[in-house]
Write an enzyme that holds these catalytic residues in place. Structure first.
Site, PDB file in Angstrom:
ATOM      1  N   MET A 318     -31.477   6.237  -8.934  1.00  0.00           N
ATOM      2  CA  MET A 318     -32.687   6.472  -8.184  1.00  0.00           C
ATOM      3  C   MET A 318     -32.914   7.908  -8.042  1.00  0.00           C
ATOM      4  O   MET A 318     -33.900   8.704  -8.114  1.00  0.00           O
ATOM      5  CB  MET A 318     -32.331   5.905  -6.587  1.00  0.00           C
ATOM      6  CG  MET A 318     -32.542   4.303  -6.863  1.00  0.00           C
ATOM      7  SD  MET A 318     -34.002   3.795  -7.631  1.00  0.00           S
ATOM      8  CE  MET A 318     -35.140   4.045  -6.555  1.00  0.00           C
ATOM      9  N   ASP A 337     -25.502  16.746  -7.327  1.00  0.00           N
ATOM     10  CA  ASP A 337     -24.386  15.838  -7.409  1.00  0.00           C
ATOM     11  C   ASP A 337     -23.334  16.458  -7.307  1.00  0.00           C
ATOM     12  O   ASP A 337     -23.215  17.601  -7.164  1.00  0.00           O
ATOM     13  CB  ASP A 337     -24.734  14.932  -8.549  1.00  0.00           C
ATOM     14  CG  ASP A 337     -24.179  13.541  -8.366  1.00  0.00           C
ATOM     15  OD1 ASP A 337     -23.151  13.338  -7.955  1.00  0.00           O
ATOM     16  OD2 ASP A 337     -24.954  12.518  -8.577  1.00  0.00           O
ATOM     17  N   GLU A 392     -24.747   3.556  -1.728  1.00  0.00           N
ATOM     18  CA  GLU A 392     -24.911   2.805  -0.517  1.00  0.00           C
ATOM     19  C   GLU A 392     -23.600   2.650   0.401  1.00  0.00           C
ATOM     20  O   GLU A 392     -23.053   1.489   0.452  1.00  0.00           O
ATOM     21  CB  GLU A 392     -25.637   1.521  -0.922  1.00  0.00           C
ATOM     22  CG  GLU A 392     -26.305   0.568   0.199  1.00  0.00           C
ATOM     23  CD  GLU A 392     -27.573   1.198   0.483  1.00  0.00           C
ATOM     24  OE1 GLU A 392     -27.842   2.600   0.334  1.00  0.00           O
ATOM     25  OE2 GLU A 392     -28.336   0.511   1.175  1.00  0.00           O
ATOM     26  N   SER A 419     -31.354   1.295   0.534  1.00  0.00           N
ATOM     27  CA  SER A 419     -32.325   0.294   0.537  1.00  0.00           C
ATOM     28  C   SER A 419     -31.882  -0.783   1.485  1.00  0.00           C
ATOM     29  O   SER A 419     -32.501  -1.901   1.750  1.00  0.00           O
ATOM     30  CB  SER A 419     -32.116  -0.341  -0.852  1.00  0.00           C
ATOM     31  OG  SER A 419     -30.647  -0.474  -1.292  1.00  0.00           O
ATOM     32  N   HIS A 440     -38.155   4.696   0.886  1.00  0.00           N
ATOM     33  CA  HIS A 440     -37.291   3.791   0.027  1.00  0.00           C
ATOM     34  C   HIS A 440     -38.431   3.680  -1.239  1.00  0.00           C
ATOM     35  O   HIS A 440     -39.405   2.848  -1.233  1.00  0.00           O
ATOM     36  CB  HIS A 440     -37.480   2.345   0.612  1.00  0.00           C
ATOM     37  CG  HIS A 440     -36.537   1.293  -0.150  1.00  0.00           C
ATOM     38  ND1 HIS A 440     -37.406   0.207  -0.081  1.00  0.00           N
ATOM     39  CD2 HIS A 440     -35.449   1.391  -0.786  1.00  0.00           C
ATOM     40  CE1 HIS A 440     -36.294  -0.557  -1.067  1.00  0.00           C
ATOM     41  NE2 HIS A 440     -35.473   0.360  -1.470  1.00  0.00           N
TER      42      HIS A 440
HETATM   43  P1  NAI Z   1     -25.962   5.416  -8.245  1.00  0.00           P
HETATM   44  O1  NAI Z   1     -24.400   4.875  -7.916  1.00  0.00           O
HETATM   45  O2  NAI Z   1     -26.765   5.220  -9.615  1.00  0.00           O
HETATM   46  O3  NAI Z   1     -25.862   6.984  -8.053  1.00  0.00           O
HETATM   47  C1  NAI Z   1     -25.417   7.616  -6.843  1.00  0.00           C
HETATM   48  C2  NAI Z   1     -25.203   9.195  -7.029  1.00  0.00           C
HETATM   49  O4  NAI Z   1     -24.764   9.873  -6.001  1.00  0.00           O
HETATM   50  C3  NAI Z   1     -24.060   9.144  -8.139  1.00  0.00           C
HETATM   51  O5  NAI Z   1     -24.622   9.973  -9.086  1.00  0.00           O
HETATM   52  C4  NAI Z   1     -22.962  10.008  -7.254  1.00  0.00           C
HETATM   53  O6  NAI Z   1     -22.200  10.921  -7.974  1.00  0.00           O
HETATM   54  C5  NAI Z   1     -23.618  10.697  -6.231  1.00  0.00           C
HETATM   55  N1  NAI Z   1     -23.088  10.867  -5.062  1.00  0.00           N
HETATM   56  C6  NAI Z   1     -22.306  10.377  -4.198  1.00  0.00           C
HETATM   57  N2  NAI Z   1     -21.800  10.940  -3.189  1.00  0.00           N
HETATM   58  C7  NAI Z   1     -22.503  12.109  -3.241  1.00  0.00           C
HETATM   59  C8  NAI Z   1     -22.358  13.328  -2.381  1.00  0.00           C
HETATM   60  N3  NAI Z   1     -21.470  13.249  -1.316  1.00  0.00           N
HETATM   61  N4  NAI Z   1     -23.027  14.474  -2.687  1.00  0.00           N
HETATM   62  C9  NAI Z   1     -23.691  14.283  -3.890  1.00  0.00           C
HETATM   63  N5  NAI Z   1     -23.823  13.379  -4.840  1.00  0.00           N
HETATM   64  C10 NAI Z   1     -22.987  12.193  -4.473  1.00  0.00           C
HETATM   65  O7  NAI Z   1     -26.726   4.800  -6.982  1.00  0.00           O
HETATM   66  P2  NAI Z   1     -28.365   4.323  -7.041  1.00  0.00           P
HETATM   67  O8  NAI Z   1     -28.647   3.153  -7.730  1.00  0.00           O
HETATM   68  O9  NAI Z   1     -29.152   5.508  -7.442  1.00  0.00           O
HETATM   69  O10 NAI Z   1     -28.462   4.366  -5.390  1.00  0.00           O
HETATM   70  C11 NAI Z   1     -28.877   5.515  -4.505  1.00  0.00           C
HETATM   71  C12 NAI Z   1     -29.311   4.908  -3.292  1.00  0.00           C
HETATM   72  O11 NAI Z   1     -30.728   4.339  -3.582  1.00  0.00           O
HETATM   73  C13 NAI Z   1     -28.547   4.029  -2.579  1.00  0.00           C
HETATM   74  O12 NAI Z   1     -28.756   4.151  -1.378  1.00  0.00           O
HETATM   75  C14 NAI Z   1     -29.279   2.569  -3.026  1.00  0.00           C
HETATM   76  O13 NAI Z   1     -29.345   1.634  -1.953  1.00  0.00           O
HETATM   77  C15 NAI Z   1     -30.763   3.059  -2.878  1.00  0.00           C
HETATM   78  N6  NAI Z   1     -31.748   2.382  -3.855  1.00  0.00           N
HETATM   79  C16 NAI Z   1     -31.413   1.696  -5.050  1.00  0.00           C
HETATM   80  C17 NAI Z   1     -32.056   1.321  -5.962  1.00  0.00           C
HETATM   81  C18 NAI Z   1     -31.709   0.727  -7.295  1.00  0.00           C
HETATM   82  O14 NAI Z   1     -32.335  -0.211  -7.747  1.00  0.00           O
HETATM   83  N7  NAI Z   1     -30.515   1.145  -7.850  1.00  0.00           N
HETATM   84  C19 NAI Z   1     -33.450   0.935  -5.489  1.00  0.00           C
HETATM   85  C20 NAI Z   1     -33.957   1.280  -4.072  1.00  0.00           C
HETATM   86  C21 NAI Z   1     -33.077   2.237  -3.235  1.00  0.00           C
END
Ligand code: NAI
Length: 689
Positions: A318, A337, A392, A419, A440
């Site tokens: 995302m 990141d 999350e 989410s 969102h």
């Molecule tokens: P993801 O797991 O693909 O990416 C998360 C990223 O955050 C990773 O690259 C990780 O290294 C990084 N990260 C973790 N802790 C960190 C920190 N302290 N500082 C900097 N970077 C850090 O997750 P995704 O799927 O992108 O989800 C992210 C958010 O978006 C979550 O809150 C999720 O609920 C929300 N979301 C996800 C959707 C989906 O379809 N995947 C849709 C809408 C919202």
């Protein structure tokens, strides 16, 4: 410059060469649209100009954003019956016929939007010149509103550029820039801004023979060729839209096939056809959806906040895509990141997005320059908006905010893409808790227009207004919702997905389940959608919703996730995937689907719609429909789920729901809100949660 008389909406200047320059400048609006009044004024002006026998006429717009964006869509809803519609359309045709019949040369000088009625006006001119830049967009997007061109557009375009180009534009509703329009023959010249007026002047002073189609293009309109081509067009359309759901493209093909060689007959049939379509349910519902979209857009105008710098934290699925999208819309973006290696894949995806969007090297490079990998998080201090999109987990998010907040600018937005976690849980450690807001986004970010703006009673309304304005800055649609589990879209979508899983578990072939949903009008079936979203994510959202709202998540979903069958991303979920495409097994020949498959899925969704309405998850009942259409693709021709309930009849649906409850159990128990939808609709907005 010679005499000039200012009138509302348009005025004409006759210059020393006796050329009349008619400027379109609709009063009280930043955009030119052709309302009935504007059309009448245009007609009167044409009569006045003709009396003054100029050497030629140039029509141009004083609006910065373009020539004419089309008809006034709001007026389409006022056409009470076929007769009223026909009268209005025929009047539009008369006006443009008058333009086409002028005894001196006419030129449309086009910059920016030139859509629908605007392009039909230009087509009635003898020549067309378009500004050569990516911001100039020409098109006939009427099919998207369930109609086709009605002011002579289909009649004039097909002989001008041949059926292939003309039908491509009219059936898809897509827009093209000046250069592509020139290539097709839709405009005579595409020139840079500085040469526009000189080019128009020289066309009038020394008028060449008007544009002619090539021999092959002319042949495409021949009586012997048309039936064959019509067949091909129909086959292409059928792949995208069913005739009973979307009749307009089929009507257009038929119109052309029957009448292409007889201009008068085609004009007459064009008007009849549009009058028929525009008063029908599909067009009225699509117009409703279009106007709802305009409503959501208008929400963004309530604040003057203009973000220029964005800092995104979390370069995953995302965050990476949100950052790329913001950069593609012209903002300066820093992407953080935990390490450069984690940011690299997002940069690669961004490059692909920019290439797809901009095609030419320079804008792609400029967008890449706007997107800065920033693993040290240096961008926070200068950002107008900080978007958190890390995994999350509430503790991790809170810890992150604690480090962020002291470094942020005073008025900067702090937004989370969570989410499922309520804002209440996330803001506890903040010095200024009222500044946290949810933005969102939906996956895939570049495709899904909707962004839910999540707030609760503690969120500062000014922050919500800024978040909404920011969403418009990046050309997404803001939908304000309260911070309840699943917000609006996922909450309503989930029961529908879970019912699909139940059906699959009962042995209904996945392809049959998907087919039933697509037949209802969904863009993709629920099984394929669950696979696309990821079964782990569905399970996660399902568990959270079950925890807060009750209900159960089918064991089947848990089993698949445990087996590592996560959907498309793992190569197998409900379907197996080959090169990213699901392999759909055909059902056995003797397979007869149960009659209530679609009802089971759709009614669970509608039941949740009623619950959300009762709990005021949205301020305005219509926003719910807009959210479901733009957040999930809910059958646009049905005008949104709430509108569907109202069209089908609340009592009828409630009865069907009760019947399902008696057969399948309490997951179909009607929500307490059934029976009072009109009451919810008339309630004043309420911002409390
Ligand atoms: P993801 O797991 O693909 O990416 C998360 C990223 O955050 C990773 O690259 C990780 O290294 C990084 N990260 C973790 N802790 C960190 C920190 N302290 N500082 C900097 N970077 C850090 O997750 P995704 O799927 O992108 O989800 C992210 C958010 O978006 C979550 O809150 C999720 O609920 C929300 N979301 C996800 C959707 C989906 O379809 N995947 C849709 C809408 C919202």
């Amino acid at each position: 410059m010679g005499d000039q008389e200012r009138k509302p909406d348009l005025y004409t200047v006759i210059d020393d060469d006796n050329i009349a320059w008619m400027h379109l400048d609709r009063q009280g609006s930043g955009t030119n649209v052709l309302s009935a009044t504007v059309l009448e004024r245009f007609y009167d002006e044409l009569l006045d100009i003709t009396e003054r026998s100029p050497r030629g006429l140039v029509i141009l717009s004083d609006k910065k954003n373009g020539f004419v964006a089309g008809a006034d869509v709001g007026e389409f809803t006022l056409l009470g019956n076929h007769y009223e519609a026909l009268t209005a359309i025929q009047r539009g045709q008369e006006v443009f016929d008058r333009l086409a019949a002028l005894p001196f040369p006419s030129v449309a000088l086009i910059h920016g939007f030139c859509l629908g009625g605007g392009l039909e006006m230009a087509l009635a001119c003898r020549y067309r010149i378009a500004r050569d830049d990516p911001g100039t967009r020409l098109g006939l997007p009427e099919v998207r509103l369930g109609i086709h061109p009605g002011f002579g557009g289909s009649v004039r375009l097909t002989p001008l550029v041949g059926a292939l180009h003309a039908m491509d534009l009219m059936l898809s509703g897509r827009t093209v820039d000046g250069r592509s329009a020139k290539r097709m023959g839709v405009v005579d010249y595409a020139v840079p801004e500085r040469d526009l007026k000189t080019a128009a002047r020289s066309l009038i002073m020394d008028p060449p023979f008007p544009h002619q189609p090539t021999k092959l293009q002319a042949l495409s309109n021949h009586a012997l060729v048309r039936p064959l081509l019509a067949h091909v067009f129909c086959r292409q359309v059928r792949k995208k839209a069913r005739r009973d759901h979307y009749p307009a493209p089929y009507a257009l093909i038929e119109l052309w096939k029957q009448h292409a060689e007889n201009e008068r007959a085609m004009m007459h049939a064009e008007a009849e056809s549009v009058a028929e379509l525009i008063t029908g349910p599909t067009a009225q519902n699509l117009i409703r959806v279009f106007l709802l979209q305009e409503q959501l857009k208008a929400l963004g105008r309530q604040s003057g906040f203009r973000a220029r710098r964005v800092h995104v934290i979390g370069a995953g699925v995302m965050g990476g895509d949100i950052a790329a999208w913001c950069a593609s819309r012209g903002l300066q973006v820093t992407l953080e990141d935990q390490s450069p290696e984690r940011i690299a894949p997002a940069m690669k995806r961004a490059y692909r997005l920019f290439k797809r969007r901009f095609k030419r090297t320079r804008p792609v490079q400029e967008a890449m320059d706007r997107l800065m990998p920033d693993h040290k998080g240096l961008g926070v201090e200068r950002a107008d908006v900080v978007i958190e999109a890390i995994f999350e987990n509430a503790d991790a998010k809170r810890a992150l905010y604690a480090g962020l907040e002291p470094r942020m600018q005073e008025g900067a937005l702090l937004a989370t893409n969570t989410s499922s976690i309520p804002l209440q849980e996330l803001r506890s450690g903040l010095a200024r808790p009222e500044r946290l807001v949810g933005l969102h986004f939906f996956n895939p970010v570049a495709k899904m227009q909707l962004v839910e703006i999540v707030r609760d009673a503690e969120t500062d309304p000014e922050v919500v207004a800024r978040a909404t304005a920011f969403t418009r800055t990046i050309d997404r649609l803001p939908l304000p919702v309260t911070s309840t589990p699943g917000f609006l879209v996922n909450r309503i979508l989930l029961p529908y997905l879970l019912e699909a899983v139940e059906l699959e578990n009962e042995g209904v072939p996945p392809a049959e389940i998907d087919r039933a949903a697509v037949n209802f009008g969904m863009p993709m079936g629920p099984i394929e959608l669950a696979d696309t979203v990821g079964l782990d994510i569905c399970l996660h959202v399902g568990d959270i919703l079950a925890q807060h709202l009750g209900g159960e998540v089918p064991q089947r979903l848990r089993d698949l996730v445990q087996q590592g069958r996560l959907g498309r991303k793992s190569g197998e979920g409900f379907y197996r995937y080959k090169k990213g495409k699901p392999v759909k097994q055909r059902a056995r020949k003797d397979y007869r689907p149960a009659a209530d498959i679609a009802d089971r899925m759709v009614l669970r969704m509608l039941n949740e719609v009623v619950a959300c309405l009762r709990e005021k998850v949205v301020d305005d009942a219509d926003h719910l429909d807009a959210g479901m259409v733009y957040g999930t693709g809910f059958a646009p021709f049905r005008g949104g789920p709430l509108h569907y309930i109202e069209t089908e009849g609340e009592d009828t649906l409630l009865e069907r729901l009760r019947d399902l409850e008696s057969r399948y159990g309490p997951r179909f128990e009607p929500d307490a809100g059934w029976g009072d939808i009109a009451g919810f609709r008339s309630n004043e907005p309420d911002n409390e949660t």
